[in-house]
Design an enzyme around this catalytic site. Structure first.
Site, PDB file in Angstrom:
ATOM      1  N   ASP A  40      75.855  73.060  66.376  1.00  9.30           N
ATOM      2  CA  ASP A  40      76.743  74.145  66.814  1.00  9.30           C
ATOM      3  C   ASP A  40      76.729  75.338  65.861  1.00  9.30           C
ATOM      4  OD1 ASP A  40      77.622  72.440  68.935  1.00  9.30           O
ATOM      5  OD2 ASP A  40      78.926  71.443  67.488  1.00  9.30           O
ATOM      6  N   ASN A  57      73.212  66.335  75.262  1.00 11.31           N
ATOM      7  CA  ASN A  57      74.299  66.300  74.269  1.00 11.31           C
ATOM      8  C   ASN A  57      74.378  67.635  73.529  1.00 11.31           C
ATOM      9  OD1 ASN A  57      71.806  65.774  73.107  1.00 11.31           O
ATOM     10  ND2 ASN A  57      72.555  64.361  71.573  1.00 11.31           N
ATOM     11  N   HIS A  72      74.250  75.044  74.044  1.00 12.22           N
ATOM     12  CA  HIS A  72      73.999  76.391  73.537  1.00 12.22           C
ATOM     13  C   HIS A  72      74.812  77.352  74.384  1.00 12.22           C
ATOM     14  CE1 HIS A  72      70.586  75.062  71.329  1.00 12.22           C
ATOM     15  NE2 HIS A  72      69.817  74.866  72.365  1.00 12.22           N
ATOM     16  N   ARG A 100      61.028  49.644  73.727  1.00 14.56           N
ATOM     17  CA  ARG A 100      59.918  49.640  74.698  1.00 14.56           C
ATOM     18  C   ARG A 100      60.326  49.138  76.078  1.00 14.56           C
ATOM     19  NH1 ARG A 100      56.563  46.994  70.011  1.00 14.56           N
ATOM     20  NH2 ARG A 100      58.624  46.105  69.900  1.00 14.56           N
ATOM     21  N   THR A 108      79.470  71.328  75.266  1.00 12.23           N
ATOM     22  CA  THR A 108      79.145  70.197  76.127  1.00 12.23           C
ATOM     23  C   THR A 108      80.361  69.333  76.430  1.00 12.23           C
ATOM     24  OG1 THR A 108      76.880  70.149  75.349  1.00 12.23           O
ATOM     25  CG2 THR A 108      77.699  68.110  76.276  1.00 12.23           C
TER      26      THR A 108
HETATM   27  P1  IMP Z   1      75.333  61.514  70.692  1.00 16.49           P
HETATM   28  O1  IMP Z   1      74.288  62.511  70.339  1.00 16.49           O
HETATM   29  O2  IMP Z   1      75.991  61.798  72.012  1.00 16.49           O
HETATM   30  O3  IMP Z   1      74.871  60.096  70.581  1.00 16.49           O
HETATM   31  O4  IMP Z   1      76.520  61.652  69.614  1.00 16.49           O
HETATM   32  C1  IMP Z   1      76.325  61.296  68.253  1.00 16.49           C
HETATM   33  C2  IMP Z   1      77.029  62.278  67.325  1.00 16.49           C
HETATM   34  O5  IMP Z   1      76.351  63.530  67.368  1.00 16.49           O
HETATM   35  C3  IMP Z   1      78.479  62.577  67.689  1.00 16.49           C
HETATM   36  O6  IMP Z   1      79.217  62.786  66.491  1.00 16.49           O
HETATM   37  C4  IMP Z   1      78.383  63.866  68.479  1.00 16.49           C
HETATM   38  O7  IMP Z   1      79.593  64.602  68.447  1.00 16.49           O
HETATM   39  C5  IMP Z   1      77.286  64.572  67.704  1.00 16.49           C
HETATM   40  N1  IMP Z   1      76.575  65.560  68.511  1.00 16.49           N
HETATM   41  C6  IMP Z   1      75.692  65.335  69.489  1.00 16.49           C
HETATM   42  N2  IMP Z   1      75.224  66.497  69.971  1.00 16.49           N
HETATM   43  C7  IMP Z   1      75.794  67.480  69.276  1.00 16.49           C
HETATM   44  C8  IMP Z   1      75.669  68.901  69.279  1.00 16.49           C
HETATM   45  O8  IMP Z   1      74.901  69.514  70.030  1.00 16.49           O
HETATM   46  N3  IMP Z   1      76.437  69.563  68.391  1.00 16.49           N
HETATM   47  C9  IMP Z   1      77.247  68.929  67.518  1.00 16.49           C
HETATM   48  N4  IMP Z   1      77.402  67.612  67.477  1.00 16.49           N
HETATM   49  C10 IMP Z   1      76.673  66.886  68.335  1.00 16.49           C
END
Ligand code: IMP
Length: 427
Positions: free
Chosen positions: A13, A38, A41, A142, A299
């Site tokens: 972010d 996840n 932008h 896998r 998101t």
């Molecule tokens: P996941 O990627 O959904 O498995 O989440 C794992 C960790 O990464 C969590 O703490 C989420 O909040 C963080 N996270 C995932 N994507 C982002 C992003 O785009 N910005 C900031 N934190 C993220």
């Protein structure tokens, strides 16, 4: 063969969308190499605001080919709805390329993400709940489903069967959920095949040929350095490699092809989800950063945790990514503070520590050692060059640069596309 990697230097972010989009006009290909929907932008073009989760932000630049590389995990329903949302607003998305080797986030991966987080209770990671971790787990185990599998029904059925075999045992016996039917999943996935077909290709070949022809390729990382599965604050991380090396594996280009690695660095720090965060603020300053910086997840809609700038993290990002430049974002958010604390080192159990400790226990105990820098009160959003900035803002940038170990080549002074000061060109 200018190949640039653009990645988050903190916990994500940092404002990568703005940086990528700024370069987008002169870039031939913008490639996502890891993560999935996840990411989030926000890109502001004129009076239009776009929130992208999966698509590379280059999709908004007409001359640019957006690429979803093999290292990305793709939820087809999200991809298709993001595409149709853009089409409705008049954005041409027909140039998109999607790697046939990218893994698919299946409905059961999303279910597993949610139930495992719930099961972890207090120890949860705070994932985005989009199925990212379980999909990467299937890839490594896998038993993953790839985009190319959508075009062979028999293979797809066998693979879904293999994946669901163990998962249904787990869902029914451990988590007390209903089993998921193979035919239902296969039917849903096959329903995406024709719609995705125009985009699916061998992106590795396309990108390497583009580099051979001296095209400009920009690799856009999702999340950030401290969320990297290897180099982040494990286990409070995402399940992929946003760090620079991930661009090579996640897009299929050799490290010798990468010419520049740019770290996006917010002028303060934020984090979403659980995990250690030494400079986190729990007072009105934290609240003010959140409010002024609009620190709410694109998101998930979750409030971001906010804190002062952490130079230890920035130095670490320089090291593990081999950063050549920084793009400092959101400097305008800091306008109005009389003094701005910057974390220059940590105190861990009475010791001063200058570099990020590799031990999770030490990092959990790290307390910030602050240096106070003088603030500024002038509006900086109209600044076009470094010398337009108030003296104290210039000094703040210079101090950050010195502490962080790489030149700050651009500064964001507002959310708009043109609210950026370019110091050294990235191309
Ligand atoms: P996941 O990627 O959904 O498995 O989440 C794992 C960790 O990464 C969590 O703490 C989420 O909040 C963080 N996270 C995932 N994507 C982002 C992003 O785009 N910005 C900031 N934190 C993220």
């Amino acid at each position: 063969m200018p190949a640039l990697v653009l990645l988050g230097a903190q916990w994500g972010d940092e404002g990568k969308g703005k940086a990528t989009d700024l370069l987008g006009g002169s870039v031939d290909y913008v490639v996502r190499y890891q993560g999935g929907n996840n990411a989030g932008h926000t890109v502001v073009v004129g009076d239009q605001k776009y929130a992208l989760h999966l698509l590379p932000s280059g999709i908004l630049s007409p001359g640019c080919t957006p690429v979803i590389g093999n290292g990305v995990v793709v939820d087809p329903s999200v991809l298709l709805s993001e595409l149709s949302g853009l089409n409705e607003r008049g954005v041409d998305t027909s140039k998109l390329l999607l790697s046939g080797n990218a893994h698919i986030i299946t409905p059961y991966n999303v279910t597993v993400d949610k139930v495992t987080e719930r099961f972890l209770g207090k120890r949860k990671i705070g994932t985005t709940g989009r199925g990212i971790g379980p999909t990467y787990a299937d890839k490594i185990n896998r038993v993953g489903i790839r985009v190319q599998d959508l075009y062979d029904e028999s293979i797809l059925t066998q693979k879904v069967e293999a994946a669901l075999d163990a998962k249904n045992q787990m869902l029914t016996k451990l988590y007390n959920r209903r089993a998921i039917a193979v035919e239902q999943v296969v039917g849903e996935l096959l329903g995406y095949a024709d719609k995705l077909a125009p985009y699916v290709t061998d992106t590795v070949l396309v990108l390497n040929e583009a580099l051979d022809q001296d095209k400009v390729v920009l690799f856009e990382g999702g999340q950030g350095t401290l969320l990297d599965i290897d180099h982040g604050t494990y286990p409070f991380v995402t399940s992929s490699n946003p760090t620079a090396g991930g661009a090579c594996t996640g897009a299929g280009v050799g490290p010798t092809k990468i010419s520049r690695v740019i770290g996006i660095l917010k002028a303060y720090t934020t984090r979403v989800g659980a995990g250690p965060f030494p400079t986190e603020l729990f007072d009105e300053d934290g609240e003010a950063l959140r409010r002024i910086g609009g620190e709410r997840g694109v998101t998930t809609g979750r409030d971001r945790r906010c804190g002062w700038f952490d130079a230890v993290i920035a130095r670490y990002a320089t090291r593990v990514n081999g950063l050549t430049d920084f793009f400092l974002t959101k400097l305008d958010v800091l306008t109005g503070w009389e003094q701005i604390p910057v974390c220059v080192a940590y105190e861990i159990d009475g010791r001063r520590v200058e570099e990020l400790p590799y031990s999770q226990t030490d990092f959990h105990h790290a307390k910030p050692v602050y240096e106070m820098l003088p603030g500024w009160s002038e509006d900086i959003t109209g600044a076009k060059s470094f010398s337009d900035l108030p003296k104290n803002a210039q000094a703040y940038v210079k101090a950050l640069e010195e502490m962080s170990g790489a030149p700050i080549s651009a500064i964001g002074v507002g959310p708009g596309r043109d609210e950026t000061i370019e110091i050294n060109s990235f191309l």
